[in-house]
Design an enzyme around this catalytic site. Structure first.
Site: not given
Ligand code: NAD
Ligand code: UGA
Length: 468
Positions: A278, A134-135, A168, A13
């Site tokens: 990120c 998730s990346t 994105f 979350a």
């Protein structure tokens, strides 16, 4: 296999899970969405009746939460239960850089992905679609599949369908980006599972914007999109320094080069460097992956994007000290903006942390104001330095200010670090009266009305401005 999606569970979350699921809840009114998290404090904040307490600040988020929370959008810590009820599960947990062990400082720490996959293997029903939000490093879906299909973990006779659907959105624009994405990317192997996810997005995203690929291209594209964006910032920042040396102006250069459609005008704002959770971690991960596959030159190329980013914030700290006569010990410096960009309360990897720590190490006293970052978050980020009351500042310490003008009082310099709208039109006449002379403003975003500051006899430095 035909999928009927009635229940979605989102594990995590955070900055992605919360806003993303709020937009899904709006556009998929017949689907019940449960966002779960191991952090019960965070869940309590998502459930707070005072919407200013939501753990994530994003323009437009409060109104979505107000409208859909308790209807088809729920936040809880009942992870196992909500997983067991779901037809489709998004994994939206954190994937930071490893801090120790093999690949420390570069590789992704996948322990939260691993734990999520195990929870799903144990508690989900059969025929559940599992979506990587998730990346992740390319080929992580392979690991997830192995965990999900491991008979030892409790998934005997269960079938799972793994998809990659990277996010994105950018912070501060999350709701706008989610409502109107440039594209939605879905990678997978099972066409019915892919179709099930497409049908959710089709509620608000037009079909030509929904791209489908194999799993590995989807996973890799997310890392590469971030790497290309960050590379642009390092490129423009390297040229900001050249502008300052040659009398050119970075804003003029950005307009001139951005007019070429092949280059494009977005993402050409010079700055104290890119921050956020990120860019650095994803490029570091890319560097690690390149090295892992023996592509040393490719690794070096991407490493330079990070190196230039560090160089930019260091050179700005140096410029501040040099202009303040080489010493800032016991000088008061007003810091405007602490978040890594405007319109978010997020401070992860904010250039403000490094620049403020550097100034504090040099003995300055900082008066910090940010419209959305709370005092305890700044304290957490500057935990090596003492927080004090305004009138008790003695050097190497800082205080929290409630407004620009309070922070500017008796300051020798103002440093603008975040491009909040509020800093674009400051009342320099009013500010000049309360600062200590000779006063300076360092605008590391090139956003404020610098001519007004000059007119009020404040010395000015603006990023990439060769007329400085
Ligand atoms: P975050 O740290 O804000 O949120 C992640 C949440 O996952 C945390 O609240 C954590 O407690 C929870 N979590 C971890 N393990 C869990 C588990 N086993 N069960 C339940 N909850 C668990 O991170 P974020 O910014 O939302 O990013 C999440 C992912 O999305 C990362 O991979 C990131 O790279 C990617 N991403 C982030 C953004 C962004 O703007 N922040 C944008 C696109 C993609
Ligand atoms: C970035 C990407 O833009 C998103 O597409 C991606 O989903 C996300 O990372 C992610 O994977 O987490 P975000 O970090 O939220 O989004 O914000 P950006 O707008 O990209 O800004 C990142 C940093 O670059 C900020 O510190 C910002 O100030 C800086 N920046 C941005 C510049 O210095 N100049 C620019 O022209 C643009």
């Amino acid at each position: 296999m035909q999928f009927k999606i009635k229940n979605i569970c989102c594990i995590g979350a955070g900055y992605v899970g919360g806003p993303t699921m709020a937009v899904f809840a709006k556009h998929c009114p017949n689907i019940n969405i449960n966002v779960v998290d191991i952090n019960s404090d965070r869940i309590a904040k998502w459930n707070s009746s005072d919407l200013s307490e939501l753990p994530v600040y994003e323009p437009g988020l409060e109104s979505l939460i107000k409208k859909y929370r308790g209807k088809n959008l729920h936040f809880s810590s009942e992870i196992e239960k909500k997983i067991s009820e779901a037809d489709l599960i998004f994994i939206s947990v954190n994937t930071p850089t490893k801090s120790k062990g093999i690949g420390a400082g570069q590789a992704s720490d996948l322990r939260w992905i691993d734990a999520s996959a195990r929870q799903i293997a144990q508690h989900a029903k059969s025929n559940t679609i599992v979506v990587e939000k998730s990346t992740l490093p390319v080929r992580t879906a392979q690991t997830i599949k192995l965990i999900l299909n491991s008979p030892d973990i409790g998934s005997k006779n269960k079938t799972f369908y793994v998809l990659s659907n990277p996010e994105f959105m950018s912070e501060g624009n999350a709701i706008k980006d989610l409502e109107n994405p440039d594209r939605v990317l879905i990678g997978g192997e099972n066409s019915e599972a892919i179709q099930a996810l497409i049908s959710l997005y089709s509620n608000w995203v037009s079909s030509e914007k929904i791209l489908t690929t194999d799993l590995w291209s989807s996973e890799l594209s997310k890392l590469i999109a971030n790497a290309f964006l960050a590379q642009r910032i390092s490129s423009i920042n390297s040229i900001s320094a050249l502008c300052e040396k040659t009398g050119a102006n970075i804003k003029e250069v950005a307009i001139a080069i951005g007019a070429d459609k092949r280059i494009g005008s977005h993402f050409l704002n010079s700055s104290p460097g890119f921050g956020g959770s990120c860019f650095k971690k994803d490029i570091s991960n890319l560097v690690y992956i390149c090295k892992y596959y023996g592509l040393e030159d490719a690794a070096l190329y991407w490493q330079k994007v990070i190196d230039i980013n560090n160089w930019q914030s260091n050179r700005i700290s140096q410029i501040i000290v040099n202009n303040l006569f080489g010493t800032i010990t016991c000088k008061k410096i007003c810091i405007l903006g602490f978040s890594f960009k405007a319109n978010t309360n997020d401070t992860r990897e904010s250039p403000a942390i490094k620049i403020c720590s550097g100034l504090l190490d040099e003995g300055a006293s900082l008066k910090i104001y940010d419209p959305k970052v709370k005092k305890d978050m700044i304290q957490k980020n500057l935990n090596n330095f003492q927080i004090k009351e305004n009138h008790k500042l003695e050097g190497g310490d800082w205080c929290f200010s409630n407004s620009v003008y309070e922070a500017a009082e008796e300051a020798d310099a103002i440093v603008i670090l975040t491009e909040w709208d509020e800093f674009r039109k400051l009342d320099w006449e009013k500010i000049a009266k309360v600062m200590r002379s000779p006063a300076w403003v360092f605008d590391t975003r090139g956003i404020t009305n610098i001519k007004d500051a000059k007119f009020n006899l404040i010395n000015t430095w603006s990023i990439g401005d060769g007329s400085n």
